[in-house]
Design a protein around this motif. Structure first.
Motif, PDB file in Angstrom:
ATOM      1  N   PRO A 145       0.811  -1.229   0.000  1.00 23.57           N
ATOM      2  CA  PRO A 145       0.000   0.000   0.000  1.00 23.57           C
ATOM      3  C   PRO A 145       0.837   1.269   0.000  1.00 23.57           C
ATOM      4  CG  PRO A 145      -0.169  -1.139   2.118  1.00 23.57           C
ATOM      5  CD  PRO A 145       0.523  -2.066   1.184  1.00 23.57           C
ATOM      6  N   LEU A 146       2.033   1.216   0.592  1.00 25.99           N
ATOM      7  CA  LEU A 146       2.886   2.399   0.604  1.00 25.99           C
ATOM      8  C   LEU A 146       3.383   2.724  -0.805  1.00 25.99           C
ATOM      9  CD1 LEU A 146       4.078   4.538   2.425  1.00 25.99           C
ATOM     10  CD2 LEU A 146       5.985   2.995   2.917  1.00 25.99           C
ATOM     11  N   CYS A 147       3.666   1.687  -1.601  1.00 28.18           N
ATOM     12  CA  CYS A 147       4.069   1.915  -2.993  1.00 28.18           C
ATOM     13  C   CYS A 147       2.963   2.631  -3.755  1.00 28.18           C
ATOM     14  CB  CYS A 147       4.391   0.590  -3.670  1.00 28.18           C
ATOM     15  SG  CYS A 147       5.970  -0.147  -3.153  1.00 28.18           S
ATOM     16  N   VAL A 148       1.729   2.225  -3.520  1.00 27.62           N
ATOM     17  CA  VAL A 148       0.597   2.890  -4.171  1.00 27.62           C
ATOM     18  C   VAL A 148       0.496   4.342  -3.720  1.00 27.62           C
ATOM     19  CG1 VAL A 148      -1.922   2.906  -4.416  1.00 27.62           C
ATOM     20  CG2 VAL A 148      -0.671   0.732  -4.444  1.00 27.62           C
ATOM     21  N   ALA A 149       0.674   4.571  -2.419  1.00 29.13           N
ATOM     22  CA  ALA A 149       0.573   5.930  -1.879  1.00 29.13           C
ATOM     23  C   ALA A 149       1.656   6.839  -2.442  1.00 29.13           C
ATOM     24  CB  ALA A 149       0.666   5.890  -0.351  1.00 29.13           C
ATOM     25  N   VAL A 150       2.879   6.317  -2.559  1.00 29.10           N
ATOM     26  CA  VAL A 150       3.975   7.123  -3.104  1.00 29.10           C
ATOM     27  C   VAL A 150       3.722   7.414  -4.582  1.00 29.10           C
ATOM     28  CG1 VAL A 150       6.434   7.114  -3.689  1.00 29.10           C
ATOM     29  CG2 VAL A 150       5.673   6.360  -1.424  1.00 29.10           C
ATOM     30  N   GLY A 151       3.216   6.427  -5.316  1.00 33.59           N
ATOM     31  CA  GLY A 151       2.882   6.662  -6.717  1.00 33.59           C
ATOM     32  C   GLY A 151       1.835   7.747  -6.874  1.00 33.59           C
ATOM     33  N   ASP A 152       0.817   7.724  -6.033  1.00 36.61           N
ATOM     34  CA  ASP A 152      -0.220   8.766  -6.082  1.00 36.61           C
ATOM     35  C   ASP A 152       0.356  10.131  -5.715  1.00 36.61           C
ATOM     36  OD1 ASP A 152      -2.128   6.963  -6.854  1.00 36.61           O
ATOM     37  OD2 ASP A 152      -2.981   6.687  -4.856  1.00 36.61           O
ATOM     38  N   ALA A 153       1.231  10.154  -4.707  1.00 39.30           N
ATOM     39  CA  ALA A 153       1.855  11.421  -4.300  1.00 39.30           C
ATOM     40  C   ALA A 153       2.709  11.994  -5.420  1.00 39.30           C
ATOM     41  CB  ALA A 153       2.697  11.209  -3.039  1.00 39.30           C
ATOM     42  N   TRP A 154       3.394  11.127  -6.147  1.00 34.20           N
ATOM     43  CA  TRP A 154       4.196  11.581  -7.278  1.00 34.20           C
ATOM     44  C   TRP A 154       3.308  12.170  -8.368  1.00 34.20           C
ATOM     45  CZ3 TRP A 154       4.004   8.974 -12.127  1.00 34.20           C
ATOM     46  CH2 TRP A 154       4.829   9.532 -13.100  1.00 34.20           C
ATOM     47  N   LEU A 155       2.207  11.486  -8.671  1.00 35.83           N
ATOM     48  CA  LEU A 155       1.307  11.981  -9.707  1.00 35.83           C
ATOM     49  C   LEU A 155       0.680  13.316  -9.329  1.00 35.83           C
ATOM     50  CD1 LEU A 155      -0.372   8.613 -10.700  1.00 35.83           C
ATOM     51  CD2 LEU A 155       0.919  10.094 -12.224  1.00 35.83           C
ATOM     52  N   ARG A 156       0.449  13.521  -8.040  1.00 39.37           N
ATOM     53  CA  ARG A 156      -0.107  14.813  -7.584  1.00 39.37           C
ATOM     54  C   ARG A 156       0.954  15.893  -7.526  1.00 39.37           C
ATOM     55  NH1 ARG A 156      -2.252  11.508  -3.478  1.00 39.37           N
ATOM     56  NH2 ARG A 156      -0.743  12.431  -2.038  1.00 39.37           N
ATOM     57  N   GLY A 157       2.221  15.517  -7.630  1.00 42.98           N
ATOM     58  CA  GLY A 157       3.297  16.487  -7.505  1.00 42.98           C
ATOM     59  C   GLY A 157       3.733  16.722  -6.075  1.00 42.98           C
ATOM     60  N   ASP A 158       3.262  15.894  -5.125  1.00 47.02           N
ATOM     61  CA  ASP A 158       3.644  16.060  -3.723  1.00 47.02           C
ATOM     62  C   ASP A 158       5.067  15.574  -3.455  1.00 47.02           C
ATOM     63  OD1 ASP A 158       1.155  17.072  -3.264  1.00 47.02           O
ATOM     64  OD2 ASP A 158       0.325  15.240  -2.396  1.00 47.02           O
ATOM     65  N   VAL A 159       5.537  14.640  -4.263  1.00 44.19           N
ATOM     66  CA  VAL A 159       6.938  14.225  -4.200  1.00 44.19           C
ATOM     67  C   VAL A 159       7.513  14.316  -5.607  1.00 44.19           C
ATOM     68  CG1 VAL A 159       6.562  12.690  -2.236  1.00 44.19           C
ATOM     69  CG2 VAL A 159       6.481  11.758  -4.548  1.00 44.19           C
ATOM     70  N   SER A 160       8.813  14.531  -5.700  1.00 43.22           N
ATOM     71  CA  SER A 160       9.454  14.709  -6.992  1.00 43.22           C
ATOM     72  C   SER A 160       9.879  13.372  -7.577  1.00 43.22           C
ATOM     73  CB  SER A 160      10.666  15.621  -6.846  1.00 43.22           C
ATOM     74  OG  SER A 160      11.668  14.973  -6.076  1.00 43.22           O
ATOM     75  N   VAL A 161      10.356  13.408  -8.810  1.00 40.32           N
ATOM     76  CA  VAL A 161      10.809  12.194  -9.471  1.00 40.32           C
ATOM     77  C   VAL A 161      11.971  11.563  -8.698  1.00 40.32           C
ATOM     78  CG1 VAL A 161      11.834  11.257 -11.574  1.00 40.32           C
ATOM     79  CG2 VAL A 161      10.053  12.998 -11.732  1.00 40.32           C
ATOM     80  N   PHE A 162      12.948  12.381  -8.294  1.00 41.62           N
ATOM     81  CA  PHE A 162      14.097  11.791  -7.608  1.00 41.62           C
ATOM     82  C   PHE A 162      13.683  11.204  -6.258  1.00 41.62           C
ATOM     83  CE2 PHE A 162      14.592  15.772  -5.163  1.00 41.62           C
ATOM     84  CZ  PHE A 162      15.068  15.302  -3.948  1.00 41.62           C
ATOM     85  N   GLN A 163      12.678  11.783  -5.606  1.00 33.31           N
ATOM     86  CA  GLN A 163      12.221  11.240  -4.332  1.00 33.31           C
ATOM     87  C   GLN A 163      11.508   9.903  -4.528  1.00 33.31           C
ATOM     88  OE1 GLN A 163      10.068  14.757  -3.181  1.00 33.31           O
ATOM     89  NE2 GLN A 163      11.620  15.344  -1.684  1.00 33.31           N
ATOM     90  N   GLU A 164      10.757   9.782  -5.614  1.00 30.54           N
ATOM     91  CA  GLU A 164      10.121   8.500  -5.921  1.00 30.54           C
ATOM     92  C   GLU A 164      11.186   7.440  -6.183  1.00 30.54           C
ATOM     93  OE1 GLU A 164       8.496   5.269  -8.262  1.00 30.54           O
ATOM     94  OE2 GLU A 164       9.908   6.776  -9.016  1.00 30.54           O
ATOM     95  N   HIS A 165      12.274   7.837  -6.859  1.00 34.08           N
ATOM     96  CA  HIS A 165      13.368   6.902  -7.095  1.00 34.08           C
ATOM     97  C   HIS A 165      14.077   6.534  -5.788  1.00 34.08           C
ATOM     98  CE1 HIS A 165      13.829   8.120 -11.621  1.00 34.08           C
ATOM     99  NE2 HIS A 165      12.664   7.579 -11.332  1.00 34.08           N
TER     100      HIS A 165
END
Length: 318
Positions: A145-165
């Motif tokens: 579920p955390l992977c899903v949450a981080v993916g959603d946060a990335w799509l919303r712009g709440d986290v950046s590409v490098f943070q998702e990596h």
């Protein structure tokens, strides 16, 4: 330290946009001609460049396509309309029962650590939860579920590409260490099925595969990992030479229906007799009704446990 927002004046190459959104270069070019969006400028060498506003819209478009929207209905929409559709889709998802997938109560805290680039805290907390819950439970109740949450946060712009990596690499480190610890415990010798784990050439995401490998390790399965993006002929060759029983693949939400089905049909036709194909990931679940008949779809990584037990029952008399 707080996360720095993406600079609004940065121009992104078509390769950058492809890596960021999962939208192929050919797709972007076709949309440009067919729908009048995106609208890149050109650099001194005539190469396409996309501004920040277009990148944001393309992220949202990809998210909506993953949710089932057709390109022709969303590509030409302005940012506000895309955001509204994404909020609507998120609301429907939130209304769905979580049941056995696990609690997401820790999500805000974990996402905040990522936003602040506090990778050490993130890693230590993941390690602690694996120790506390056990590898299988931690993968199903927290990591997935955390992977899903981080993916959603990335799509919303709440986290950046490098943070998702950063998040992905941190999870990989923790899970690989935990898998190694399971093997080092030596409680049970590795036995069949012998499983080859990889992804097809169009699929570079491997977290789902690693989560599945966690359960294969817990079931004491023999395993061979080829990493990401292995050509189908090489998967077939490896299966023959290594004598595997199962080919396990993962398809993320970025994978297209054509990519998934073409790869699986080739494997079904070319793999040695008796080698089964097990697939998981968002795209596998989405297209499960049109999968070639021999393919077994795993809705969650934890489904590996039941599949392995069933395989061993089928082959116990052989």
């Amino acid at each position: 330290m707080d996360a720095s927002p993406e600079p609004k004046d940065v121009l992104w190459s078509i390769a950058d946009v492809e890596r960021d959104t999962g939208l192929g270069k050919d797709t972007l070019r076709v949309w440009e001609r067919r729908y009048g969006f995106p609208t890149p400028t050109r650099d001194a060498f005539g190469e396409r460049q996309y501004d920040h506003a277009q990148l944001l819209r393309l992220r949202l478009i990809k998210r909506l396509m993953d949710a089932g929207h057709r390109p022709g209905k969303v590509v030409g929409l302005p940012l506000e309309a895309l955001e509204a559709l994404c909020d609507e889709a998120a609301g429907r998802a939130a209304a769905c029962p979580v049941d056995s997938i696990g609690s997401t109560a820790l999500e805000p805290q974990w996402i905040e650590w990522l936003r602040r680039n506090d990778v050490d805290r993130l890693r230590h907390a993941l390690q602690r939860e694996v120790m506390r819950q056990g590898l299988g439970a931690a993968v199903e109740r927290l990591v997935a579920p955390l992977c899903v949450a981080v993916g959603d946060a990335w799509l919303r712009g709440d986290v950046s590409v490098f943070q998702e990596h950063l998040f992905s690499e941190t999870v990989r480190t923790v899970l690989r260490d935990a898998i190694a610890a399971v093997e080092a415990s030596g409680q049970e010798l590795m036995r069949r099925p012998k499983v080859l784990l990889t992804t097809t050439p169009s699929e570079s995401h491997t977290l789902g595969l690693l989560m599945a490998e966690s359960f294969f390790a817990l079931e004491a399965c023999q395993r061979v990992s080829l990493g990401a993006s292995t050509p189908v002929p090489d998967i077939v060759s490896a299966s023959r030479q290594l004598g595997v029983d199962v080919v396990a693949l993962s398809f993320s939400a970025h994978a297209s229906r054509r990519e998934v089905l073409d790869s699986l049909r080739q494997l079904a036709d070319q793999l040695p007799e008796g080698v089964e194909v097990w697939v998981g990931g968002a795209a596998a679940v989405l297209y499960r009704k049109v999968m070639p008949p021999p393919v077994r779809v795993l809705g969650r990584a934890s489904d590996v446990t039941a599949q392995v037990a069933a395989w061993r029952t089928r082959h116990s008399a052989r």
